[in-house]
Design a protein around this motif. Structure first.
Motif, mmCIF file in Angstrom:
data_model
loop_
_atom_site.group_PDB
_atom_site.id
_atom_site.type_symbol
_atom_site.label_atom_id
_atom_site.label_comp_id
_atom_site.label_asym_id
_atom_site.label_seq_id
_atom_site.Cartn_x
_atom_site.Cartn_y
_atom_site.Cartn_z
ATOM 1 N N ARG A 140 0.817 -1.201 0.000
ATOM 2 C CA ARG A 140 0.000 0.000 0.000
ATOM 3 C C ARG A 140 0.854 1.256 0.000
ATOM 4 N N LEU A 170 -12.869 5.063 -7.299
ATOM 5 C CA LEU A 170 -13.627 4.060 -6.552
ATOM 6 C C LEU A 170 -15.083 4.482 -6.424
ATOM 7 N N HIS A 229 -17.073 3.799 -9.560
ATOM 8 C CA HIS A 229 -17.367 2.377 -9.748
ATOM 9 C C HIS A 229 -18.504 1.921 -8.833
ATOM 10 N N ARG A 285 -10.233 -12.662 -3.393
ATOM 11 C CA ARG A 285 -11.468 -12.668 -4.175
ATOM 12 C C ARG A 285 -12.553 -13.559 -3.593
ATOM 13 N N PHE A 327 -7.078 -0.058 -2.223
ATOM 14 C CA PHE A 327 -6.375 0.050 -3.493
ATOM 15 C C PHE A 327 -6.278 -1.343 -4.123
ATOM 16 N N ALA A 328 -6.263 -1.385 -5.434
ATOM 17 C CA ALA A 328 -6.141 -2.672 -6.124
ATOM 18 C C ALA A 328 -4.869 -3.407 -5.718
ATOM 19 N N GLU A 362 -4.723 -6.392 -3.038
ATOM 20 C CA GLU A 362 -5.253 -7.744 -3.260
ATOM 21 C C GLU A 362 -4.147 -8.780 -3.070
ATOM 22 N N THR A 369 -12.251 -1.106 -5.532
ATOM 23 C CA THR A 369 -10.952 -0.461 -5.656
ATOM 24 C C THR A 369 -11.060 0.616 -6.730
ATOM 25 N N GLU A 370 -9.957 1.287 -6.988
ATOM 26 C CA GLU A 370 -9.946 2.295 -8.038
ATOM 27 C C GLU A 370 -10.108 1.682 -9.430
ATOM 28 N N ARG A 371 -10.021 0.340 -9.518
ATOM 29 C CA ARG A 371 -10.152 -0.337 -10.817
ATOM 30 C C ARG A 371 -11.535 -0.941 -11.045
ATOM 31 N N ILE A 408 -15.389 -5.941 -7.179
ATOM 32 C CA ILE A 408 -15.224 -7.387 -7.231
ATOM 33 C C ILE A 408 -16.297 -8.014 -6.361
#
Length: 210
Positions: free
Chosen positions: A25, A40, A43, A145, A178-179, A182, A200-202, A205
């Motif tokens: 991080r 984020l 999303h 996940r 943050f991604a 993971e 996350t920012e991506r 999930i």
């Protein structure tokens, strides 16, 4: 939930995982954290919004955490009551205090920030400030996940989610990170409570364990 490690192996595995997660991080530039928080928020609002009128538990970011204030402000503007966690003594579940943009905040244990009570308010005045959330934005150090989450070690969110899910069947837990936080597999024990999803920012999930 079955624990893949025995005690004290579990504690060793969690400690080592926390060290790796903190390194991944990093400290984070405030501007980058804010930009990631805005991504984020977009999303979540598009792919995993809370139900209309749901009470949402937010998190005032600590150093290094993704900034959830853009999401909290957007949800407040959309009509959601927003609450922030109040940290009790160890061994207890969190309580949550109503927050609105611009409210004065006070620092409490572990550096977390909570809204200040009305000055001179009676117990009746304060009753409307304490609310149980239906939808929680959950901070974390690492996730996988399946929805397994590695926290800071005090167990507050595990106790809180376990308690809420016995009284509010639709209670939803959305991890926020943050991604880069993971992991392939997060070490878990029998008292660790799985998340429903992670944002996350991506993207968002949906977690297999839930």
């Amino acid at each position: 939930m079955a624990a893949p490690h025995s005690f004290p192996d579990l504690e060793t595995a969690k400690r080592e995982a926390r060290e790796r997660a903190l390194a991944a991080r990093g400290g984070g530039d405030p501007a980058e954290r804010a930009a990631a928080g805005a991504a984020l928020a977009a999303h979540v609002l598009r792919d995993c919004p809370p139900p209309a009128g749901a009470v949402v538990a937010g998190v005032w970011p600590l150093g290094g955490e993704i900034d959830l204030r853009p999401l909290m402000e957007a949800l407040h503007a959309g009509g959601h009551p927003i609450v922030l966690p109040v940290t009790p003594p160890r061994g207890q579940a969190l309580t949550f205090r109503l927050w609105r943009p611009g409210d004065a905040l006070v620092r409490e244990r572990f550096g977390t920030m909570v809204p200040r009570h009305p000055v001179g308010g009676s117990d009746g005045d304060l009753a409307g400030w304490v609310m149980a959330p239906d939808f929680l934005l959950v901070p974390l150090l690492a996730f996988d996940r399946r929805g397994h989450r590695l926290g800071y070690g005090a167990g507050y969110y595990d106790r809180t989610l376990a308690a809420l899910r016995t009284t509010q069947a639709g209670c939803f837990a959305l991890g926020c990170a943050f991604a880069a936080q993971e992991m392939d597999t997060v070490p878990v024990g029998p008292n660790d409570v799985a998340l429903d999803a992670v944002a996350t920012e991506r993207g968002v999930i949906r977690c297999k364990a839930r």
